[in-house]
Design a protein around this motif. Structure first.
Motif, mmCIF file in Angstrom:
data_model
loop_
_atom_site.group_PDB
_atom_site.id
_atom_site.type_symbol
_atom_site.label_atom_id
_atom_site.label_comp_id
_atom_site.label_asym_id
_atom_site.label_seq_id
_atom_site.Cartn_x
_atom_site.Cartn_y
_atom_site.Cartn_z
ATOM 1 N N CYS A 102 24.512 -8.625 3.891
ATOM 2 C CA CYS A 102 24.700 -8.425 5.337
ATOM 3 C C CYS A 102 23.382 -8.085 6.017
ATOM 4 N N PHE A 103 22.594 -7.206 5.381
ATOM 5 C CA PHE A 103 21.307 -6.849 5.961
ATOM 6 C C PHE A 103 20.366 -8.058 5.967
ATOM 7 N N LEU A 104 20.414 -8.843 4.915
ATOM 8 C CA LEU A 104 19.584 -10.044 4.829
ATOM 9 C C LEU A 104 19.875 -10.991 5.988
ATOM 10 N N GLN A 105 21.145 -11.206 6.271
ATOM 11 C CA GLN A 105 21.533 -12.139 7.333
ATOM 12 C C GLN A 105 21.288 -11.570 8.724
ATOM 13 N N ASN A 106 21.219 -10.240 8.842
ATOM 14 C CA ASN A 106 21.029 -9.600 10.144
ATOM 15 C C ASN A 106 19.588 -9.116 10.330
ATOM 16 N N SER A 107 18.659 -9.788 9.698
ATOM 17 C CA SER A 107 17.276 -9.336 9.809
ATOM 18 C C SER A 107 16.304 -10.477 9.541
ATOM 19 N N VAL A 108 15.056 -10.264 9.937
ATOM 20 C CA VAL A 108 13.934 -11.064 9.474
ATOM 21 C C VAL A 108 12.873 -10.082 9.003
ATOM 22 N N THR A 109 12.016 -10.547 8.091
ATOM 23 C CA THR A 109 10.971 -9.702 7.528
ATOM 24 C C THR A 109 9.622 -10.377 7.743
ATOM 25 N N CYS A 110 8.670 -9.609 8.278
ATOM 26 C CA CYS A 110 7.326 -10.123 8.533
ATOM 27 C C CYS A 110 6.355 -9.474 7.548
ATOM 28 N N VAL A 111 5.673 -10.310 6.765
ATOM 29 C CA VAL A 111 4.743 -9.814 5.758
ATOM 30 C C VAL A 111 3.463 -10.639 5.780
ATOM 31 N N SER A 112 2.431 -10.081 5.146
ATOM 32 C CA SER A 112 1.142 -10.775 5.059
ATOM 33 C C SER A 112 0.319 -10.103 3.973
ATOM 34 N N PRO A 113 -0.544 -10.866 3.316
ATOM 35 C CA PRO A 113 -1.479 -10.235 2.373
ATOM 36 C C PRO A 113 -2.670 -9.579 3.072
ATOM 37 N N SER A 114 -2.709 -9.614 4.382
ATOM 38 C CA SER A 114 -3.913 -9.241 5.123
ATOM 39 C C SER A 114 -4.319 -7.785 4.931
ATOM 40 N N LYS A 115 -3.378 -6.843 4.990
ATOM 41 C CA LYS A 115 -3.751 -5.437 4.860
ATOM 42 C C LYS A 115 -4.138 -5.091 3.433
ATOM 43 N N ALA A 116 -3.307 -5.482 2.468
ATOM 44 C CA ALA A 116 -3.527 -5.077 1.085
ATOM 45 C C ALA A 116 -4.778 -5.703 0.480
ATOM 46 N N VAL A 122 -2.622 17.701 7.900
ATOM 47 C CA VAL A 122 -2.723 16.323 7.434
ATOM 48 C C VAL A 122 -1.353 15.920 6.913
ATOM 49 N N LEU A 123 -0.766 14.899 7.510
ATOM 50 C CA LEU A 123 0.591 14.538 7.120
ATOM 51 C C LEU A 123 0.614 13.849 5.761
ATOM 52 N N PRO A 124 1.720 13.993 5.038
ATOM 53 C CA PRO A 124 1.842 13.314 3.749
ATOM 54 C C PRO A 124 1.657 11.815 3.912
ATOM 55 N N LEU A 125 0.897 11.226 3.013
ATOM 56 C CA LEU A 125 0.652 9.787 3.044
ATOM 57 C C LEU A 125 1.476 9.131 1.944
ATOM 58 N N GLU A 126 2.551 8.481 2.347
ATOM 59 C CA GLU A 126 3.411 7.776 1.405
ATOM 60 C C GLU A 126 3.026 6.301 1.304
ATOM 61 N N GLY A 127 2.503 5.772 2.401
ATOM 62 C CA GLY A 127 2.090 4.373 2.442
ATOM 63 C C GLY A 127 1.053 4.150 3.528
ATOM 64 N N LEU A 150 0.830 -1.202 0.000
ATOM 65 C CA LEU A 150 0.000 0.000 0.000
ATOM 66 C C LEU A 150 0.865 1.252 0.000
ATOM 67 N N THR A 151 1.516 1.496 -1.125
ATOM 68 C CA THR A 151 2.335 2.689 -1.297
ATOM 69 C C THR A 151 1.826 3.462 -2.500
ATOM 70 N N TYR A 152 2.247 4.731 -2.592
ATOM 71 C CA TYR A 152 1.701 5.618 -3.609
ATOM 72 C C TYR A 152 2.815 6.189 -4.472
ATOM 73 N N GLU A 153 2.419 6.822 -5.560
ATOM 74 C CA GLU A 153 3.358 7.248 -6.590
ATOM 75 C C GLU A 153 4.525 8.049 -6.004
ATOM 76 N N GLY A 154 5.724 7.662 -6.397
ATOM 77 C CA GLY A 154 6.922 8.347 -5.927
ATOM 78 C C GLY A 154 7.478 7.807 -4.633
ATOM 79 N N HIS A 155 6.837 6.777 -4.074
ATOM 80 C CA HIS A 155 7.273 6.234 -2.786
ATOM 81 C C HIS A 155 7.276 4.705 -2.859
ATOM 82 N N ASP A 156 8.245 4.173 -3.541
ATOM 83 C CA ASP A 156 8.331 2.731 -3.702
ATOM 84 C C ASP A 156 8.817 2.063 -2.422
ATOM 85 N N TYR A 157 8.197 0.948 -2.111
ATOM 86 C CA TYR A 157 8.627 0.135 -0.968
ATOM 87 C C TYR A 157 9.887 -0.653 -1.330
ATOM 88 N N THR A 158 10.865 -0.595 -0.439
ATOM 89 C CA THR A 158 12.096 -1.362 -0.595
ATOM 90 C C THR A 158 12.204 -2.347 0.562
#
Length: 397
Positions: A219-233, A313-318, A203-211
């Motif tokens: 190194c970042f891959l090995q030092n992290s975990v990522t939690c995702v779900s289709p639930s919100k989108a 109203v704050l900018p909505l990037e995602g 759920l991101t908008y033009e000019g604000h791509d999710y990375t």
């Protein structure tokens, strides 16, 4: 194909937490982060087919599930995931709790960039850990990270985890690759593990791509975990399914063990089917949804500019959660939300529930047909005019 996001789908009386928690019928809920739209047709069709089978026993997650997740993240987000990295579970919050259990001991510190999703705090507390606050910097109507403070908090030997929220709930930022790299470097230097909650990534908008944080370097891959779900989108939260993406084999073993200890290792057949249909066949629907959500945001911005210009109203990037600065009212967030509920029958979230930095703000869910959004905004205006003695053009008397 066209999709009708303007259609009103009655939800009261369906066991909806969002709609059935308030007992009065005329209450408009714009709080809980689920959407008032039917999900994608391909998902509904897949679920109907599964229902027709009529037997709902214990589910085995098929290879096609992993294939769908891998294909989606590679095609939409340029991140190639090894299917062996994927651990499924019943939701992102149970995932976060299991990861904290796996990678800390009671008394360790978990860094949170506040204001932040309220369940971060309970997940930390429930695992006996301590909260370490890295406040976001709010300046000129926009949030930024305080990297100097983050460096200091990460240098604490008790700091073991950083909970990263991207896109950020509730402030709506989509962190840039440059910001994420600075976070990653700080955490690597200080041996702090990054736990990325990326549930709103679609759920991101033009000019604000999710990375994806983990996609930026090995190194970042090995030092992290990522939690995702289709639930919100895809509006599937009630089907309770999520994925933890873990590249490090030993970390994956520990998290898998924690998930079993927490008894959140099983998922239901509908969650499996819906995830496959979402990632394989519902991209066009998602793109149409994002366009509609952005038009809702623009409608809200124009309303505030015309009637309530003293509130930012704050900018909505995602996300579909709008963060609004109400400090000009001189009334605390809790009082505003309580009065909105009592006098205007409108439910929104008080900024205080998101921890330090949330006072004076409210969070508004705009994932609804535009006629409901317009109704909610009119209720806010009526409240403000009553309590702040506003003239029709938005000036305070």
């Amino acid at each position: 194909m066209t999709y009708d996001f303007d259609m009103i789908v009655p939800r009261r009386g369906t066991g909806s937490y969002k709609w059935d928690t308030p007992e009065e019928e005329n209450v408009l809920p714009m709080w809980v982060a689920d959407m008032d739209f039917r999900t994608a047709p391909a998902i509904i069709e897949a679920l109907q087919k599964r229902v027709e089978h009529g037997i709902f026993g214990y589910a085995k997650v098929p290879e096609t599930y992993y294939d769908a997740v891998v294909r989606w993240f590679e095609s939409r987000h340029r991140w190639r995931i090894n299917p062996q990295w994927i651990i499924y579970t019943s939701g992102v919050v149970p995932a976060l709790s299991a990861v904290i259990k796996a990678l800390t001991v009671p008394g360790d510190k978990v860094i949170v960039q506040t204001p932040a999703y309220n369940c971060f705090y309970s997940s930390i507390r429930n695992n006996g850990c301590e909260l370490s606050v890295n406040n976001l910097i709010y300046q000129d109507g926009r949030y930024a990270m305080d990297f100097k403070d983050l460096e200091a908090k990460a240098a604490d030997p008790k700091a073991k985890i950083l909970l990263l929220c991207n896109p950020h709930n509730p402030v709506g930022r989509v962190w840039t690759p440059e910001e994420l790299r600075r976070i990653g470097d700080i955490c690597l230097r200080n041996e702090v593990f990054v736990v990325a909650d990326e549930i709103h990534c679609e759920l991101t908008y033009e000019g604000h791509d999710y990375t994806p944080f983990a996609s930026l370097s090995e190194c970042f891959l090995q030092n992290s975990v990522t939690c995702v779900s289709p639930s919100k989108a895809f509006n599937l939260a009630g089907l309770q399914i999520a994925n933890i993406i873990v590249a490090d084999k030993e970390v994956r073993r520990r998290i898998d063990r924690a998930i079993n200890i927490n008894e959140v290792c099983d998922v239901n057949p509908f969650g499996i089917i819906a995830t496959i249909a979402a990632y394989n066949d519902s991209g066009q629907w998602l793109d149409a949804l994002r366009k509609y959500l952005w038009e809702n945001y623009e409608y809200l911005c124009h309303f505030f500019e015309e009637h309530l210009p003293q509130y930012s109203v704050l900018p909505l990037e995602g996300t579909y959660l709008v963060w609004i600065d109400c400090r000009a009212s001189g009334i605390g967030s809790d009082a505003i939300t309580l009065r909105l509920q009592k006098e205007q029958k409108l439910l929104v979230n008080s900024g205080t529930m998101y921890g330090p930095g949330g006072e004076g703000f409210i969070r508004l869910n705009i994932a609804c047909p535009r006629i409901l959004l317009a109704d909610g905004l009119e209720r806010i205006l009526k409240y403000i005019r009553k309590h702040m003695r506003l003239l029709p053009h938005g000036k305070i008397r």
